[in-house]
Design a protein around this motif. Structure first.
Motif, mmCIF file in Angstrom:
data_model
loop_
_atom_site.group_PDB
_atom_site.id
_atom_site.type_symbol
_atom_site.label_atom_id
_atom_site.label_comp_id
_atom_site.label_asym_id
_atom_site.label_seq_id
_atom_site.Cartn_x
_atom_site.Cartn_y
_atom_site.Cartn_z
ATOM 1 N N ASP A 71 32.263 9.894 56.814
ATOM 2 C CA ASP A 71 30.878 9.956 57.082
ATOM 3 C C ASP A 71 30.431 11.331 56.736
ATOM 4 O O ASP A 71 30.641 12.333 57.188
ATOM 5 N N LYS A 72 29.463 11.466 55.284
ATOM 6 C CA LYS A 72 29.402 12.447 54.691
ATOM 7 C C LYS A 72 28.021 12.973 55.085
ATOM 8 O O LYS A 72 27.208 13.991 54.379
ATOM 9 N N SER A 73 27.324 12.310 56.052
ATOM 10 C CA SER A 73 25.823 12.411 56.257
ATOM 11 C C SER A 73 25.524 13.775 56.498
ATOM 12 O O SER A 73 24.352 14.587 56.189
ATOM 13 N N ASN A 79 27.353 23.148 60.861
ATOM 14 C CA ASN A 79 27.644 22.976 62.135
ATOM 15 C C ASN A 79 28.350 21.282 62.492
ATOM 16 O O ASN A 79 28.738 20.923 63.325
ATOM 17 N N ILE A 80 28.009 20.576 61.278
ATOM 18 C CA ILE A 80 28.337 19.026 61.558
ATOM 19 C C ILE A 80 29.464 18.772 60.588
ATOM 20 O O ILE A 80 30.442 18.519 60.998
ATOM 21 N N GLY A 81 29.347 18.894 59.142
ATOM 22 C CA GLY A 81 30.213 18.689 58.278
ATOM 23 C C GLY A 81 30.518 17.168 58.034
ATOM 24 O O GLY A 81 29.736 16.475 58.432
#
Length: 155
Positions: A71-73, A79-81
């Motif tokens: 998941d590249k969103s 902070n998410i990546g």
């Protein structure tokens, strides 16, 4: 006149060689829709060419892999990546590279596929330390076929 003819011949030859188009066999590849992580392989194996998993020369061999969708969103948010999400219900065909089918299985809710075989099933009736068997994992996700190569080695 002779020099002009010679130069013209050289230029025509060079242009004809430059005009030959050779297709690149690597351009038409499609990115795999899932990451096939071979369980038991050394660190970096999901990114390296052929992960190898070692098993005792006596006993059963359990071929196991995890199927993950990336998941590249959140790629632009530090902070998410990129997140790895297990992919369930993917039918997988596991074969020897010679084409011999070892079996078919479907990924579970955690994205894990597993198949238990003996060394004889892998085509090695009496394995010795260092014996290598080449395995192929194939499936289809979102209409895109993918294949992951790995190896099993006797220790």
């Amino acid at each position: 006149m002779k020099k002009i003819f010679s130069y013209s011949l050289i230029i025509i030859t060079a242009v004809s060689f430059a005009a030959c188009k050779v297709d690149d066999p690597f351009v038409d590849r499609v990115v795999a829709p899932v990451l096939v992580d071979i369980v038991g392989a050394s660190f970096g194996a999901p990114l390296s060419g052929e992960p190898t998993v070692s098993y005792p020369a006596s006993g059963k061999v359990t071929l196991t892999a995890r199927l993950l969708e990336l998941d590249k969103s959140g790629i632009l948010d530090k902070n998410i990546g990129i997140d790895s999400i297990p992919v369930a219900n993917i039918p997988m065909k596991i074969t020897l590279r010679s084409g011999t089918a070892l079996g078919e299985t479907t990924s579970n809710a955690q994205g894990v596929v597993s198949l238990e075989k003996t060394w004889a099933d892998l085509g090695v009736p009496t394995p010795k330390a260092g014996t290598v068997v080449k395995i192929s994992w194939s499936g289809i996700h979102k209409g895109v076929a993918f294949t992951r190569l790995s190896q099993v080695q006797a220790k």
